[in-house]
Design a protein around this motif. Structure first.
Motif, PDB file in Angstrom:
ATOM      1  N   CYS A  67      -0.870 -15.832  -1.702  1.00 40.71           N
ATOM      2  CA  CYS A  67       0.010 -15.104  -2.629  1.00 40.71           C
ATOM      3  C   CYS A  67       1.343 -14.771  -1.980  1.00 40.71           C
ATOM      4  O   CYS A  67       2.357 -14.642  -2.659  1.00 40.71           O
ATOM      5  CB  CYS A  67      -0.672 -13.843  -3.145  1.00 40.71           C
ATOM      6  SG  CYS A  67      -0.745 -12.479  -1.957  1.00 40.71           S
ATOM      7  N   GLY A  68       1.354 -14.603  -0.657  1.00 38.58           N
ATOM      8  CA  GLY A  68       2.602 -14.398   0.066  1.00 38.58           C
ATOM      9  C   GLY A  68       3.021 -12.960   0.283  1.00 38.58           C
ATOM     10  O   GLY A  68       3.980 -12.707   1.020  1.00 38.58           O
TER      11      GLY A  68
ATOM     12  N   CYS B 128       0.822  -1.216   0.000  1.00 39.55           N
ATOM     13  CA  CYS B 128       0.000   0.000   0.000  1.00 39.55           C
ATOM     14  C   CYS B 128       0.853   1.262   0.000  1.00 39.55           C
ATOM     15  O   CYS B 128       0.475   2.274  -0.574  1.00 39.55           O
ATOM     16  CB  CYS B 128      -0.934   0.011   1.210  1.00 39.55           C
ATOM     17  SG  CYS B 128      -0.098   0.348   2.792  1.00 39.55           S
ATOM     18  N   ASP B 129       2.011   1.223   0.652  1.00 39.08           N
ATOM     19  CA  ASP B 129       2.916   2.371   0.795  1.00 39.08           C
ATOM     20  C   ASP B 129       2.224   3.547   1.478  1.00 39.08           C
ATOM     21  O   ASP B 129       2.592   4.696   1.266  1.00 39.08           O
ATOM     22  CB  ASP B 129       3.464   2.802  -0.570  1.00 39.08           C
ATOM     23  CG  ASP B 129       4.779   3.574  -0.447  1.00 39.08           C
ATOM     24  OD1 ASP B 129       5.510   3.344   0.532  1.00 39.08           O
ATOM     25  OD2 ASP B 129       5.072   4.406  -1.334  1.00 39.08           O
ATOM     26  N   ARG B 130       1.227   3.256   2.303  1.00 34.91           N
ATOM     27  CA  ARG B 130       0.484   4.303   3.002  1.00 34.91           C
ATOM     28  C   ARG B 130       0.239   3.970   4.472  1.00 34.91           C
ATOM     29  O   ARG B 130      -0.589   4.583   5.130  1.00 34.91           O
ATOM     30  CB  ARG B 130      -0.862   4.550   2.310  1.00 34.91           C
ATOM     31  CG  ARG B 130      -0.736   5.333   1.012  1.00 34.91           C
ATOM     32  CD  ARG B 130      -2.038   5.360   0.243  1.00 34.91           C
ATOM     33  NE  ARG B 130      -1.962   6.249  -0.908  1.00 34.91           N
ATOM     34  CZ  ARG B 130      -1.364   5.955  -2.051  1.00 34.91           C
ATOM     35  NH1 ARG B 130      -0.779   4.778  -2.194  1.00 34.91           N
ATOM     36  NH2 ARG B 130      -1.334   6.817  -3.049  1.00 34.91           N
ATOM     37  N   GLY B 131       0.930   2.964   4.984  1.00 36.51           N
ATOM     38  CA  GLY B 131       0.775   2.625   6.392  1.00 36.51           C
ATOM     39  C   GLY B 131      -0.581   2.062   6.744  1.00 36.51           C
ATOM     40  O   GLY B 131      -1.117   2.359   7.817  1.00 36.51           O
ATOM     41  N   THR B 132      -1.148   1.233   5.858  1.00 37.82           N
ATOM     42  CA  THR B 132      -2.482   0.700   6.136  1.00 37.82           C
ATOM     43  C   THR B 132      -2.576  -0.819   6.079  1.00 37.82           C
ATOM     44  O   THR B 132      -3.475  -1.397   6.692  1.00 37.82           O
ATOM     45  CB  THR B 132      -3.517   1.266   5.139  1.00 37.82           C
ATOM     46  OG1 THR B 132      -3.128   0.926   3.808  1.00 37.82           O
ATOM     47  CG2 THR B 132      -3.623   2.775   5.270  1.00 37.82           C
ATOM     48  N   CYS B 133      -1.667  -1.508   5.357  1.00 40.47           N
ATOM     49  CA  CYS B 133      -1.859  -2.948   5.143  1.00 40.47           C
ATOM     50  C   CYS B 133      -0.971  -3.825   6.020  1.00 40.47           C
ATOM     51  O   CYS B 133      -1.313  -4.970   6.303  1.00 40.47           O
ATOM     52  CB  CYS B 133      -1.647  -3.306   3.678  1.00 40.47           C
ATOM     53  SG  CYS B 133       0.083  -3.301   3.139  1.00 40.47           S
ATOM     54  N   GLY B 134       0.191  -3.334   6.436  1.00 42.22           N
ATOM     55  CA  GLY B 134       1.059  -4.106   7.313  1.00 42.22           C
ATOM     56  C   GLY B 134       2.035  -5.032   6.622  1.00 42.22           C
ATOM     57  O   GLY B 134       2.797  -5.735   7.290  1.00 42.22           O
ATOM     58  N   ALA B 135       2.052  -5.061   5.282  1.00 41.28           N
ATOM     59  CA  ALA B 135       2.954  -5.973   4.576  1.00 41.28           C
ATOM     60  C   ALA B 135       4.423  -5.626   4.785  1.00 41.28           C
ATOM     61  O   ALA B 135       5.298  -6.473   4.580  1.00 41.28           O
ATOM     62  CB  ALA B 135       2.633  -5.973   3.079  1.00 41.28           C
ATOM     63  N   CYS B 136       4.702  -4.396   5.191  1.00 43.38           N
ATOM     64  CA  CYS B 136       6.088  -3.960   5.380  1.00 43.38           C
ATOM     65  C   CYS B 136       6.498  -3.949   6.848  1.00 43.38           C
ATOM     66  O   CYS B 136       7.515  -3.344   7.206  1.00 43.38           O
ATOM     67  CB  CYS B 136       6.277  -2.565   4.790  1.00 43.38           C
ATOM     68  SG  CYS B 136       5.330  -1.278   5.662  1.00 43.38           S
ATOM     69  N   THR B 137       5.737  -4.611   7.714  1.00 44.28           N
ATOM     70  CA  THR B 137       5.995  -4.559   9.155  1.00 44.28           C
ATOM     71  C   THR B 137       7.402  -5.037   9.507  1.00 44.28           C
ATOM     72  O   THR B 137       7.854  -6.086   9.044  1.00 44.28           O
ATOM     73  CB  THR B 137       4.974  -5.416   9.915  1.00 44.28           C
ATOM     74  OG1 THR B 137       3.651  -4.930   9.629  1.00 44.28           O
ATOM     75  CG2 THR B 137       5.210  -5.351  11.417  1.00 44.28           C
ATOM     76  N   VAL B 138       8.088  -4.248  10.318  1.00 42.20           N
ATOM     77  CA  VAL B 138       9.381  -4.626  10.893  1.00 42.20           C
ATOM     78  C   VAL B 138       9.307  -4.349  12.391  1.00 42.20           C
ATOM     79  O   VAL B 138       8.370  -3.710  12.870  1.00 42.20           O
ATOM     80  CB  VAL B 138      10.548  -3.833  10.264  1.00 42.20           C
ATOM     81  CG1 VAL B 138      10.635  -4.089   8.765  1.00 42.20           C
ATOM     82  CG2 VAL B 138      10.408  -2.338  10.542  1.00 42.20           C
TER      83      VAL B 138
END
Length: 208
Positions: A149-150, A90-100
């Motif tokens: 999808c991963g 999303c690149d907008r801080g909404t989906c969590g796929a980039c969580t660290v």
């Protein structure tokens, strides 16, 4: 007899337009200069717009980079350090796929500037297990078919580790609430909950 036409209201002449544009540009420049001078007077450090030195502590290693102040932690990881496990969705801080993890707490890497992550202990999905020896959470995700999808999976695994470190004996309802900041478009929530309940029963927490 033709009726007299009313004269149209005068428009903006070409000369007036350019004069107004010049005044606006000058005002903007003066305002920017005033803001910068004010920040320096207040003791704040003005950085950019070009690359500046940035040091990040990631997965136990120190990385010195040259980054523009606008670069996010996610872009620094993926584009400058080749740590592509954290996904840019999303690149907008909404989906969590980039969580660290930052000092043990889950954050959206797309919503944090790399320059603001200095001095923090950052852990990415790459720090959790290896293909030869999976982290217990990763193994449970595989066992319970908790991915399709991963794209969301790395973020879910990292968020799950932070959650289980805080709450090693969660209920199903607590798992749903604890992972509420991560979204799965494929709808594998049942498998994810089953995976975390299995880790709870077999390992007792997210620490490997």
């Amino acid at each position: 007899m033709a009726k007299d036409k009313k004269a149209a209201p005068p428009g903006v002449s070409r000369r007036d337009f350019f004069r107004g544009s010049a005044v606006g540009a000058l005002s903007t420049g003066l305002l920017s200069s005033t803001v910068a001078e004010g920040a320096q007077t207040a003791g704040a450090q003005v950085l950019g717009p070009g690359p500046v030195p940035v040091t990040l502590q990631i997965n136990g290693k120190s990385h010195r980079l040259q980054l523009e102040p606008r670069v996010t932690l996610l872009d620094a990881l993926r584009n400058h350090l080749d740590l592509t496990g954290s996904k840019k969705v999303c690149d907008r801080g909404t989906c969590g796929a980039c969580t660290v993890l930052m000092d043990g707490k889950p954050v959206y890497a797309c919503a944090v500037l790399a320059i603001d992550a200095q001095g923090k202990r950052i852990e990415t999905i790459e720090s959790l297990g290896t293909p030869e020896k999976l982290h217990p959470i990763q193994a449970a995700f595989v066992e319970h078919d908790a991915q399709q999808c991963g794209f969301c999976t790395p973020g879910f695994v990292v968020a799950s580790k932070a959650f289980l470190d805080r709450n090693p004996r969660p209920t199903r309802q607590q798992i749903e609430k604890g992972l509420g900041g991560n979204l799965c478009r494929c709808g594998t929530y049942a498998g994810i909950r089953a995976a975390l309940l299995a880790v709870k029963a077999g390992k007792g927490g997210g620490n490997a």
